[in-house]
Scaffold this motif. Structure first.
Motif, PDB file in Angstrom:
ATOM      1  N   LEU A  25       0.828  -1.203   0.000  1.00 23.77           N
ATOM      2  CA  LEU A  25       0.000   0.000   0.000  1.00 23.77           C
ATOM      3  C   LEU A  25       0.863   1.253   0.000  1.00 23.77           C
ATOM      4  CD1 LEU A  25      -3.144   0.605   0.295  1.00 23.77           C
ATOM      5  CD2 LEU A  25      -2.615   1.125   2.680  1.00 23.77           C
ATOM      6  N   ASP A  26       0.499   2.245  -0.813  1.00 20.46           N
ATOM      7  CA  ASP A  26       1.178   3.539  -0.802  1.00 20.46           C
ATOM      8  C   ASP A  26       1.057   4.147   0.598  1.00 20.46           C
ATOM      9  OD1 ASP A  26       2.042   6.159  -1.126  1.00 20.46           O
ATOM     10  OD2 ASP A  26       0.746   6.595  -2.835  1.00 20.46           O
ATOM     11  N   PHE A  45      -3.274   9.121   4.621  1.00 17.05           N
ATOM     12  CA  PHE A  45      -3.761  10.492   4.766  1.00 17.05           C
ATOM     13  C   PHE A  45      -5.098  10.691   4.045  1.00 17.05           C
ATOM     14  CE2 PHE A  45       0.831  10.624   5.234  1.00 17.05           C
ATOM     15  CZ  PHE A  45       0.967  11.336   6.418  1.00 17.05           C
ATOM     16  N   GLY A  46      -5.670   9.617   3.510  1.00 15.67           N
ATOM     17  CA  GLY A  46      -6.864   9.729   2.679  1.00 15.67           C
ATOM     18  C   GLY A  46      -8.181   9.652   3.422  1.00 15.67           C
ATOM     19  N   ILE A  91      -8.905   4.657   3.077  1.00 14.70           N
ATOM     20  CA  ILE A  91      -7.971   3.640   3.573  1.00 14.70           C
ATOM     21  C   ILE A  91      -8.580   2.256   3.406  1.00 14.70           C
ATOM     22  CG2 ILE A  91      -6.807   2.710   5.621  1.00 14.70           C
ATOM     23  CD1 ILE A  91      -6.619   5.660   6.625  1.00 14.70           C
ATOM     24  N   ARG A  92      -9.835   2.127   3.839  1.00 15.34           N
ATOM     25  CA  ARG A  92     -10.483   0.807   3.757  1.00 15.34           C
ATOM     26  C   ARG A  92     -10.640   0.350   2.304  1.00 15.34           C
ATOM     27  NH1 ARG A  92     -12.379  -1.304   8.399  1.00 15.34           N
ATOM     28  NH2 ARG A  92     -12.412   0.084  10.213  1.00 15.34           N
ATOM     29  N   SER A  93     -11.008   1.253   1.419  1.00 14.96           N
ATOM     30  CA  SER A  93     -11.213   0.842   0.024  1.00 14.96           C
ATOM     31  C   SER A  93      -9.886   0.458  -0.635  1.00 14.96           C
ATOM     32  CB  SER A  93     -11.904   1.950  -0.765  1.00 14.96           C
ATOM     33  OG  SER A  93     -11.077   3.088  -0.917  1.00 14.96           O
ATOM     34  N   GLU A  94      -8.794   1.144  -0.285  1.00 10.80           N
ATOM     35  CA  GLU A  94      -7.487   0.807  -0.857  1.00 10.80           C
ATOM     36  C   GLU A  94      -6.956  -0.509  -0.285  1.00 10.80           C
ATOM     37  OE1 GLU A  94      -5.622   2.411  -3.407  1.00 10.80           O
ATOM     38  OE2 GLU A  94      -7.657   3.184  -3.657  1.00 10.80           O
ATOM     39  N   VAL A  95      -7.245  -0.768   0.974  1.00  8.88           N
ATOM     40  CA  VAL A  95      -6.878  -2.060   1.563  1.00  8.88           C
ATOM     41  C   VAL A  95      -7.612  -3.183   0.836  1.00  8.88           C
ATOM     42  CG1 VAL A  95      -7.161  -3.530   3.609  1.00  8.88           C
ATOM     43  CG2 VAL A  95      -6.203  -1.229   3.853  1.00  8.88           C
ATOM     44  N   VAL A  96      -8.906  -2.999   0.612  1.00  5.60           N
ATOM     45  CA  VAL A  96      -9.706  -4.005  -0.102  1.00  5.60           C
ATOM     46  C   VAL A  96      -9.156  -4.227  -1.508  1.00  5.60           C
ATOM     47  CG1 VAL A  96     -11.982  -4.452  -1.123  1.00  5.60           C
ATOM     48  CG2 VAL A  96     -11.807  -3.659   1.252  1.00  5.60           C
ATOM     49  N   ARG A  97      -8.847  -3.135  -2.197  1.00  2.00           N
ATOM     50  CA  ARG A  97      -8.309  -3.246  -3.553  1.00  2.00           C
ATOM     51  C   ARG A  97      -7.002  -4.031  -3.562  1.00  2.00           C
ATOM     52  NH1 ARG A  97      -4.576  -0.926  -6.430  1.00  2.00           N
ATOM     53  NH2 ARG A  97      -4.040   0.552  -4.786  1.00  2.00           N
ATOM     54  N   THR A  98      -6.126  -3.748  -2.592  1.00  2.00           N
ATOM     55  CA  THR A  98      -4.825  -4.438  -2.516  1.00  2.00           C
ATOM     56  C   THR A  98      -5.008  -5.916  -2.227  1.00  2.00           C
ATOM     57  OG1 THR A  98      -3.799  -2.379  -1.731  1.00  2.00           O
ATOM     58  CG2 THR A  98      -2.566  -4.422  -1.386  1.00  2.00           C
ATOM     59  N   THR A 119      -7.344   2.003  11.598  1.00  2.00           N
ATOM     60  CA  THR A 119      -8.236   1.680  10.475  1.00  2.00           C
ATOM     61  C   THR A 119      -7.586   0.673   9.532  1.00  2.00           C
ATOM     62  OG1 THR A 119      -9.261   3.866  10.569  1.00  2.00           O
ATOM     63  CG2 THR A 119      -9.481   2.651   8.502  1.00  2.00           C
ATOM     64  N   LEU A 120      -6.331   0.908   9.201  1.00  2.00           N
ATOM     65  CA  LEU A 120      -5.610   0.029   8.277  1.00  2.00           C
ATOM     66  C   LEU A 120      -5.569  -1.407   8.783  1.00  2.00           C
ATOM     67  CD1 LEU A 120      -3.574  -0.399   5.845  1.00  2.00           C
ATOM     68  CD2 LEU A 120      -1.774   0.079   7.507  1.00  2.00           C
TER      69      LEU A 120
END
Length: 355
Positions: A293-294, A299-300, A305-312, A341-342
């Motif tokens: 993850l970037d 900072f988003g 954060i949750r949506s980027e974790v899911v995507r990854t 959260t992460l």
């Protein structure tokens, strides 16, 4: 060293590409300046080196993120430049400037005089490893680490961080013989250093090739990869009746995933520029993958954060052999609640994938 039974071995099983009930997560630089308790301990220590070279302080800050977040591994608090410091290059940290060496390697005579460090000079690192293992009491595994031979050489020749690596690359192109001598000594030192950490209690070791990505294709293989391979080949593979996995992280190394997968390490750390799913298809079952993850995602805001974790996680898919991490170290400006959260998102969504 004998130690309590490990209560959470999900990280170790993921590195072994075994099925896990969820994806384990830890963060590069997880003990750091984004935590107010770390800053308080550093203030008591008086300086970064005062913190890093005192096993009591190093133990304290290593454990701080685990008290806050349900992370699946601890990583030794130290610095990648301990080896060249022990070689007598005169390491210091200036506020706001990062590390600096008083005696960088600039001449043929400098390189000729270079010798492997006396590991007794690094006793504080090994004492910290043993103390951290004792304090962890089997809660999670402990990661030890080193800089890669090439990354150490960059600092040793440049004398500090660099924007263009002109000094070290000038030596590499004009006097490759000198560069190879430095790297040979560094590779031997990295192996001895990591083995001492393993003997002191580290259950996983990681090599940070932070500056491998500044090299051109072909030169990366000659000046970075070859010497990381030499260090890996000499590592202890088993301690206390348990295998000791190794992880190699090359920032900017996405081009060379296949080469890195053939090094003999157990896992590859990926930076955030790499597509995790495509990387998994490339390496197959040769190695586990860690990342990616970037760090700026933190900072988003919670939803992003949750949506980027899911995507990854979805990119990697429901396969064994993934350790969730950032694609580089966590920023000192990260709000700690973003890490809450992460970690929650990783554990929650990956359990759903397994289900």
């Amino acid at each position: 060293m004998s130690a309590p039974t490990l209560q959470n071995d999900v990280f170790l099983r993921a590195l072994a590409r075994q099925p896990t009930e969820y994806t384990p997560v830890w963060l590069m630089r997880q003990a750091g300046r984004y935590l107010p308790e770390y800053n308080a301990t550093r203030a008591r220590a008086g300086s970064f080196l005062g913190l890093a070279k005192n096993p009591d302080y190093a133990t304290e800050v290593t454990l701080q993120p685990l008290a806050r977040f349900p992370l699946d591994a601890a990583i030794l608090f130290s610095d990648i430049l301990t080896i060249p410091d022990a070689m007598g290059l005169g390491l210091s940290f200036e506020t706001g400037e990062g590390p600096r060496f008083a005696r960088p390697l600039r001449t043929e005579a400098d390189v000729a005089a270079l010798t492997a460090p006396d590991m007794n000079e690094l006793r504080y690192v090994f004492d910290a490893v043993t103390q951290i293992r004792r304090e962890l009491a089997g809660k999670v595994p402990l990661i030890g680490f080193s800089g890669s031979p090439w990354t150490l050489a960059c600092y040793m020749v440049e004398g500090a961080g660099s924007s263009d690596y002109r000094t070290v690359k000038t030596m590499m192109y004009q006097r490759p013989d000198l560069m190879h001598r430095i790297l040979e000594i560094n590779a031997e030192a990295v192996a001895v250093y990591l083995n001492a950490q393993i003997q002191a209690g580290a259950q996983v070791v990681m090599i940070f090739d932070s500056w491998g990505g500044v090299l051109a294709d072909g030169l990366f293989q000659e000046f970075s990869l070859a010497y990381t391979r030499k260090a890996l080949a000499k590592l202890i593979r088993e301690n206390d009746g348990r295998s000791v996995p190794s992880v190699v992280f090359t920032k900017g190394g996405g081009l060379w995933i296949d080469d890195i997968a053939d090094l003999g390490c157990d896992a590859i750390g990926l930076d955030w520029t790499v597509n995790l799913g495509k990387a998994r298809e490339r390496v197959g079952d040769r190695v586990a993958l860690q990342g990616n993850l970037d760090p700026m995602t933190l900072f988003g805001g919670e939803d992003r954060i949750r949506s980027e974790v899911v995507r990854t996680l979805d990119s990697f898919g429901n396969h064994p052999g993934h350790v969730f991490n950032l694609g580089h170290g966590i920023s000192q400006f990260t709000p700690p609640e973003a890490v809450v959260t992460l970690v929650d998102a990783v554990h929650q969504h990956s359990r759903g994938l397994r289900g």
